[in-house]
Design a protein around this motif. Structure first.
Motif, short mmCIF file in Angstrom:
data_model
loop_
_atom_site.label_atom_id
_atom_site.label_comp_id
_atom_site.label_asym_id
_atom_site.label_seq_id
_atom_site.Cartn_x
_atom_site.Cartn_y
_atom_site.Cartn_z
N LEU A 277 0.82 -1.21 0.00
CA LEU A 277 0.00 0.00 0.00
C LEU A 277 0.85 1.26 0.00
N ARG A 278 2.04 1.18 0.61
CA ARG A 278 2.90 2.37 0.68
C ARG A 278 3.94 2.46 -0.43
N LYS A 279 4.39 1.28 -0.93
CA LYS A 279 5.55 1.30 -1.83
C LYS A 279 5.30 0.73 -3.22
N THR A 280 4.15 0.06 -3.43
CA THR A 280 3.83 -0.36 -4.81
C THR A 280 2.50 0.29 -5.20
N ASP A 281 1.41 -0.48 -5.21
CA ASP A 281 0.09 0.10 -5.54
C ASP A 281 -1.01 -0.88 -5.17
N LEU A 282 -2.26 -0.46 -5.32
CA LEU A 282 -3.40 -1.30 -4.98
C LEU A 282 -3.48 -2.55 -5.85
N PHE A 283 -3.09 -2.39 -7.11
CA PHE A 283 -3.14 -3.51 -8.03
C PHE A 283 -2.29 -4.67 -7.52
N ASN A 284 -1.07 -4.37 -7.10
CA ASN A 284 -0.17 -5.43 -6.60
C ASN A 284 -0.61 -5.94 -5.23
N PHE A 285 -1.25 -5.09 -4.46
CA PHE A 285 -1.81 -5.57 -3.19
C PHE A 285 -2.91 -6.59 -3.45
N PHE A 286 -3.81 -6.30 -4.41
CA PHE A 286 -4.89 -7.24 -4.70
C PHE A 286 -4.35 -8.52 -5.32
N LYS A 287 -3.25 -8.43 -6.06
CA LYS A 287 -2.62 -9.65 -6.59
C LYS A 287 -2.11 -10.51 -5.43
N PHE A 288 -1.58 -9.88 -4.40
CA PHE A 288 -1.14 -10.59 -3.20
C PHE A 288 -2.32 -11.29 -2.53
N ILE A 289 -3.43 -10.57 -2.38
CA ILE A 289 -4.63 -11.15 -1.76
C ILE A 289 -5.13 -12.34 -2.59
N ARG A 290 -5.06 -12.18 -3.91
CA ARG A 290 -5.50 -13.27 -4.79
C ARG A 290 -4.61 -14.51 -4.61
N ARG A 291 -3.31 -14.30 -4.45
CA ARG A 291 -2.40 -15.44 -4.25
C ARG A 291 -2.72 -16.14 -2.94
N ILE A 292 -3.11 -15.37 -1.93
CA ILE A 292 -3.52 -15.99 -0.66
C ILE A 292 -4.74 -16.87 -0.86
N TYR A 293 -5.70 -16.34 -1.62
CA TYR A 293 -6.95 -17.10 -1.88
C TYR A 293 -6.63 -18.39 -2.63
#
Length: 296
Positions: A277-293
């Motif tokens: 959230l601070r150093k990349t962007d929302l898109f990469n954050f949601f990709k992280f969440i998707r990988r968790i799922y």
């Protein structure tokens, strides 16, 4: 002047290291040998080199490298004088005969450019001094962050012995105490270059020995090496990620994610979320969440 600091422990290949120092075409250097209470006293061997180059030998009362290799490096550095440049040379590595000469040839440009970290071309050798690799050359001037990513992709290699560090800059930091000193050299070239330029001397080569008694060559320390790797990428992501490009930041965080998926750590989840959230962007954050799922 140049201080060459040798954290000594084993005598097996030490004679080859000393011989390479005696063969230097330029003698403006001083060697400081810090014996980590090693099992083999090198006194007789050192006697042969008494008049071949300037050195100081000190045997410590306790073994420190077995507890913290980086603290052994640091106490060996305290043996040295006020030389402006420091090399920490492994007791099994071998300098090409013109290593010191090329340092002084390049020094005027290094000073003009205010360079803090120098490295040499390298070649890997084994326990019988047989060459096991090509010569690794580098751009004359290369950003240390870019070099790290080449190393991450196995496009190059490096180790502590091939670097020279400016003492003045070294005083600002201590080595990161990762297990076995693994990646501590990588952190050093990043920090001591101020995440900026490393200057390469390609006309002299240092031979780096990888054998069954070296940390790099041993196979029974994989757990500690993996632990050090995890700590290294976590430390960079948590403290120094701003020095990297956005693309590089994403890759660094992905390295930490590997550990998150092993441990399912809530602490790491919040850390990685914060970094994205601070150093990349929302898109990469949601990709992280998707990988968790996907991995749940």
């Amino acid at each position: 002047m140049l201080a060459i600091i040798i954290p000594y422990y084993k005598i097996t290949f030490f004679g080859e290291t000393l011989e390479s120092l005696a063969n230097q075409t330029e003698k403006r250097f001083k060697v400081y040998i810090g014996d980590d209470a090693g099992p083999e006293n090198p006194a007789n061997l050192l006697e042969k080199y008494k008049n071949k180059f300037d050195f100081v030998y000190h045997r410590f009362d306790n073994n420190l490298g077995g507890v913290s290799l980086t603290q052994q490096w640091e106490r060996c550095i305290t043996l040295s004088g006020n030389e402006e440049w420091i090399m920490i040379l492994g007791d099994d590595d071998v300098l090409g005969e013109n290593v010191v000469e090329e340092f002084y040839k390049n020094l005027p440009e290094i000073e003009r450019e205010s360079i803090n970290v120098i490295r040499y071309a390298t070649q890997v050798i084994d326990e019988k001094a047989r060459v096991n690799s090509e010569i690794y050359f580098h751009p004359i001037k290369e950003k240390s962050t870019d070099f790290l990513f080449k190393k991450m992709k196995n496009q190059t290699r490096s180790s502590l012995s091939e670097y020279l560090f400016r003492r003045e800059n070294f005083k600002k930091y201590e080595f990161y105490d990762f297990p076995l000193g693994w990646h501590s050299d990588d952190m050093a070239f990043l920090l001591l270059s101020n995440f900026s330029i490393i200057y390469t001397i390609n006309f002299a080569t240092i031979k780096i020995r990888i054998s069954n008694i070296s940390i790099s060559g041993k196979l029974d320390n994989i757990y500690l090496k993996n632990k050090a790797t995890q700590l290294f990428y976590y430390t960079i992501s948590d403290n120094y990620i701003s020095y990297f490009t956005k693309k590089q930041r994403i890759k660094l965080i992905e390295k930490v994610e590997v550990n998150f998926f092993r441990q399912k750590s809530v602490f790491l989840f919040f850390k990685i979320t914060r970094w994205h959230l601070r150093k990349t962007d929302l898109f990469n954050f949601f990709k992280f969440i998707r990988r968790i799922y996907i991995n749940s």
